[in-house]
Design a protein around this motif. Structure first.
Motif, PDB file in Angstrom:
ATOM      1  N   PRO A  84       0.762  -1.540  -0.191  1.00  0.00           N
ATOM      2  CA  PRO A  84      -0.004  -0.297  -0.261  1.00  0.00           C
ATOM      3  C   PRO A  84       0.628   1.593   0.114  1.00  0.00           C
ATOM      4  CG  PRO A  84      -0.874  -1.385   1.564  1.00  0.00           C
ATOM      5  CD  PRO A  84       0.591  -2.114   1.416  1.00  0.00           C
ATOM      6  N   GLY A  85       0.329   1.662  -0.792  1.00  0.00           N
ATOM      7  CA  GLY A  85       1.008   3.510  -0.869  1.00  0.00           C
ATOM      8  C   GLY A  85       0.571   4.601  -1.889  1.00  0.00           C
ATOM      9  N   ARG A  86       1.476   5.677  -2.158  1.00  0.00           N
ATOM     10  CA  ARG A  86       1.306   5.572  -3.253  1.00  0.00           C
ATOM     11  C   ARG A  86       2.798   6.171  -3.949  1.00  0.00           C
ATOM     12  NH1 ARG A  86      -2.490  11.307  -2.746  1.00  0.00           N
ATOM     13  NH2 ARG A  86      -2.849  10.380  -1.124  1.00  0.00           N
ATOM     14  N   TYR A  87       2.497   5.808  -5.726  1.00  0.00           N
ATOM     15  CA  TYR A  87       3.358   5.837  -6.369  1.00  0.00           C
ATOM     16  C   TYR A  87       3.687   6.729  -7.507  1.00  0.00           C
ATOM     17  CZ  TYR A  87       4.170   1.021  -3.722  1.00  0.00           C
ATOM     18  OH  TYR A  87       4.042   0.427  -2.481  1.00  0.00           O
ATOM     19  N   ARG A  88       5.083   7.232  -7.990  1.00  0.00           N
ATOM     20  CA  ARG A  88       5.068   7.992  -9.070  1.00  0.00           C
ATOM     21  C   ARG A  88       6.007   7.082 -10.382  1.00  0.00           C
ATOM     22  NH1 ARG A  88       7.200  13.782  -8.968  1.00  0.00           N
ATOM     23  NH2 ARG A  88       9.033  12.321  -9.672  1.00  0.00           N
ATOM     24  N   VAL A  89       5.638   6.772 -11.483  1.00  0.00           N
ATOM     25  CA  VAL A  89       6.762   5.648 -11.703  1.00  0.00           C
ATOM     26  C   VAL A  89       6.642   6.256 -13.332  1.00  0.00           C
ATOM     27  CG1 VAL A  89       6.311   3.758 -13.287  1.00  0.00           C
ATOM     28  CG2 VAL A  89       5.405   4.042 -11.278  1.00  0.00           C
ATOM     29  N   ARG A  90       7.996   6.859 -13.580  1.00  0.00           N
ATOM     30  CA  ARG A  90       8.400   6.748 -15.590  1.00  0.00           C
ATOM     31  C   ARG A  90       8.965   5.626 -16.404  1.00  0.00           C
ATOM     32  NH1 ARG A  90      13.068  10.745 -15.568  1.00  0.00           N
ATOM     33  NH2 ARG A  90      10.973  12.421 -15.876  1.00  0.00           N
ATOM     34  N   ILE A  91       7.674   5.220 -17.587  1.00  0.00           N
ATOM     35  CA  ILE A  91       8.077   5.062 -18.072  1.00  0.00           C
ATOM     36  C   ILE A  91       8.678   5.717 -19.428  1.00  0.00           C
ATOM     37  CG2 ILE A  91       6.845   2.742 -19.457  1.00  0.00           C
ATOM     38  CD1 ILE A  91       5.191   2.515 -17.832  1.00  0.00           C
ATOM     39  N   ALA A  92      10.316   5.183 -20.301  1.00  0.00           N
ATOM     40  CA  ALA A  92      10.300   5.523 -20.853  1.00  0.00           C
ATOM     41  C   ALA A  92      11.387   4.356 -22.143  1.00  0.00           C
ATOM     42  CB  ALA A  92      12.265   6.685 -20.977  1.00  0.00           C
ATOM     43  N   LEU A  93      11.256   4.683 -23.147  1.00  0.00           N
ATOM     44  CA  LEU A  93      10.835   3.949 -24.275  1.00  0.00           C
ATOM     45  C   LEU A  93      11.324   4.651 -26.218  1.00  0.00           C
ATOM     46  CD1 LEU A  93       7.737   3.614 -26.032  1.00  0.00           C
ATOM     47  CD2 LEU A  93       7.628   2.489 -24.124  1.00  0.00           C
ATOM     48  N   ALA A  94      11.836   3.592 -26.846  1.00  0.00           N
ATOM     49  CA  ALA A  94      12.168   4.481 -27.993  1.00  0.00           C
ATOM     50  C   ALA A  94      11.134   2.927 -29.103  1.00  0.00           C
ATOM     51  CB  ALA A  94      13.734   4.522 -28.693  1.00  0.00           C
ATOM     52  N   ASP A  95      10.886   3.665 -30.517  1.00  0.00           N
ATOM     53  CA  ASP A  95       9.959   2.523 -31.233  1.00  0.00           C
ATOM     54  C   ASP A  95      11.486   1.742 -32.062  1.00  0.00           C
ATOM     55  OD1 ASP A  95      11.240   5.264 -33.349  1.00  0.00           O
ATOM     56  OD2 ASP A  95       9.310   5.472 -33.331  1.00  0.00           O
ATOM     57  N   ALA A  96      11.856   1.283 -32.918  1.00  0.00           N
ATOM     58  CA  ALA A  96      12.302   1.181 -34.109  1.00  0.00           C
ATOM     59  C   ALA A  96      13.343   2.002 -34.576  1.00  0.00           C
ATOM     60  CB  ALA A  96      12.116  -0.188 -35.073  1.00  0.00           C
ATOM     61  N   GLN A  97      12.810   3.119 -35.004  1.00  0.00           N
ATOM     62  CA  GLN A  97      13.144   4.006 -35.195  1.00  0.00           C
ATOM     63  C   GLN A  97      14.023   5.368 -34.669  1.00  0.00           C
ATOM     64  OE1 GLN A  97      10.283   6.306 -37.841  1.00  0.00           O
ATOM     65  NE2 GLN A  97      10.469   4.548 -39.364  1.00  0.00           N
ATOM     66  N   GLY A  98      14.321   4.933 -33.760  1.00  0.00           N
ATOM     67  CA  GLY A  98      14.831   6.185 -32.385  1.00  0.00           C
ATOM     68  C   GLY A  98      14.354   6.961 -32.182  1.00  0.00           C
ATOM     69  N   LYS A  99      13.320   6.244 -32.370  1.00  0.00           N
ATOM     70  CA  LYS A  99      11.817   8.186 -32.060  1.00  0.00           C
ATOM     71  C   LYS A  99      11.654   7.328 -30.082  1.00  0.00           C
ATOM     72  CE  LYS A  99      10.462   9.287 -35.916  1.00  0.00           C
ATOM     73  NZ  LYS A  99       8.793   9.302 -36.953  1.00  0.00           N
ATOM     74  N   THR A 100      12.090   8.529 -29.077  1.00  0.00           N
ATOM     75  CA  THR A 100      11.992   8.441 -27.465  1.00  0.00           C
ATOM     76  C   THR A 100      10.815   9.076 -27.307  1.00  0.00           C
ATOM     77  OG1 THR A 100      13.722   9.940 -27.365  1.00  0.00           O
ATOM     78  CG2 THR A 100      14.482   7.947 -27.123  1.00  0.00           C
ATOM     79  N   SER A 101      10.177   8.478 -26.273  1.00  0.00           N
ATOM     80  CA  SER A 101       8.766   8.297 -25.596  1.00  0.00           C
ATOM     81  C   SER A 101       9.109   8.372 -24.150  1.00  0.00           C
ATOM     82  CB  SER A 101       7.674   8.077 -26.269  1.00  0.00           C
ATOM     83  OG  SER A 101       6.870   9.117 -25.638  1.00  0.00           O
ATOM     84  N   ALA A 102       8.343   9.246 -23.146  1.00  0.00           N
ATOM     85  CA  ALA A 102       8.378   8.765 -21.820  1.00  0.00           C
ATOM     86  C   ALA A 102       7.623   9.622 -21.289  1.00  0.00           C
ATOM     87  CB  ALA A 102       9.738   9.894 -20.586  1.00  0.00           C
ATOM     88  N   ARG A 103       6.474   8.742 -20.246  1.00  0.00           N
ATOM     89  CA  ARG A 103       5.649   9.347 -19.778  1.00  0.00           C
ATOM     90  C   ARG A 103       5.382   8.896 -18.340  1.00  0.00           C
ATOM     91  NH1 ARG A 103       4.780  11.491 -23.262  1.00  0.00           N
ATOM     92  NH2 ARG A 103       2.702  11.529 -25.032  1.00  0.00           N
ATOM     93  N   GLU A 104       5.173   9.750 -17.265  1.00  0.00           N
ATOM     94  CA  GLU A 104       4.946   9.383 -15.674  1.00  0.00           C
ATOM     95  C   GLU A 104       3.814   9.124 -15.428  1.00  0.00           C
ATOM     96  OE1 GLU A 104       7.087  12.879 -13.458  1.00  0.00           O
ATOM     97  OE2 GLU A 104       8.752  12.345 -14.341  1.00  0.00           O
ATOM     98  N   MET A 105       3.584   8.485 -14.466  1.00  0.00           N
ATOM     99  CA  MET A 105       2.189   8.622 -14.438  1.00  0.00           C
ATOM    100  C   MET A 105       2.574   8.149 -12.840  1.00  0.00           C
ATOM    101  SD  MET A 105       1.618   4.421 -15.476  1.00  0.00           S
ATOM    102  CE  MET A 105       2.396   5.130 -16.767  1.00  0.00           C
ATOM    103  N   SER A 106       1.120   8.008 -11.663  1.00  0.00           N
ATOM    104  CA  SER A 106       0.832   8.342 -10.368  1.00  0.00           C
ATOM    105  C   SER A 106      -0.266   7.029 -10.684  1.00  0.00           C
ATOM    106  CB  SER A 106       0.782  10.307  -9.663  1.00  0.00           C
ATOM    107  OG  SER A 106       1.992  10.382  -9.685  1.00  0.00           O
ATOM    108  N   PHE A 107      -0.438   6.712  -9.057  1.00  0.00           N
ATOM    109  CA  PHE A 107      -1.677   5.551  -8.239  1.00  0.00           C
ATOM    110  C   PHE A 107      -0.826   5.417  -6.601  1.00  0.00           C
ATOM    111  CE2 PHE A 107       2.221   2.790  -9.774  1.00  0.00           C
ATOM    112  CZ  PHE A 107       1.962   1.940  -9.229  1.00  0.00           C
ATOM    113  N   GLU A 108      -2.232   4.751  -6.743  1.00  0.00           N
ATOM    114  CA  GLU A 108      -2.059   4.858  -5.575  1.00  0.00           C
ATOM    115  C   GLU A 108      -2.817   3.041  -4.312  1.00  0.00           C
ATOM    116  OE1 GLU A 108      -3.938   6.424  -1.164  1.00  0.00           O
ATOM    117  OE2 GLU A 108      -4.811   7.113  -3.248  1.00  0.00           O
ATOM    118  N   VAL A 109      -2.244   2.701  -4.366  1.00  0.00           N
ATOM    119  CA  VAL A 109      -2.370   1.960  -4.075  1.00  0.00           C
ATOM    120  C   VAL A 109      -3.130   1.272  -2.356  1.00  0.00           C
ATOM    121  CG1 VAL A 109      -1.537  -1.183  -3.084  1.00  0.00           C
ATOM    122  CG2 VAL A 109      -0.777   0.030  -5.297  1.00  0.00           C
ATOM    123  N   GLN A 110      -4.139   1.085  -1.876  1.00  0.00           N
ATOM    124  CA  GLN A 110      -4.408   0.467  -1.515  1.00  0.00           C
ATOM    125  C   GLN A 110      -4.753  -0.859  -0.475  1.00  0.00           C
ATOM    126  OE1 GLN A 110      -8.908   1.940  -1.070  1.00  0.00           O
ATOM    127  NE2 GLN A 110      -7.736   4.577  -1.894  1.00  0.00           N
TER     128      GLN A 110
END
Length: 78
Positions: free
Chosen positions: A52-78
């Motif tokens: 249980p708790g609050r979390y912030r996570v970042r997911i980063a990745l790239a496609d086959a052409q090398g274009k990158t993307s990253a997103r952050e998300m927050s969630f809570e587990v009870q």
């Protein structure tokens, strides 16, 4: 259950570039722990054991052409 979908527009995701980081005072790289659950569709973990708790996570990745993307998300587990 954790379900995160990858939605590539035209090019496939390069799975070797996926990096998942738990954002804390000292960031924790979760990538190796999640590798068995990472696919071209996303991250699918049916029986996640998350304390249980609050979390912030970042997911980063790239496609086959090398274009990158990253997103952050927050969630809570009870």
């Amino acid at each position: 259950e954790i379900l995160i979908r990858f939605l590539p527009k035209t090019v496939t995701i390069d799975l070797t570039t996926v990096k998942v980081t738990l954002l804390k005072f000292i960031p924790i790289d979760l990538t190796d722990r999640l590798k068995p659950y990472i696919s071209f569709d996303g991250i699918i973990l049916k029986d996640a054991n998350v304390p249980p708790g609050r979390y912030r996570v970042r997911i980063a990745l790239a496609d086959a052409q090398g274009k990158t993307s990253a997103r952050e998300m927050s969630f809570e587990v009870q």
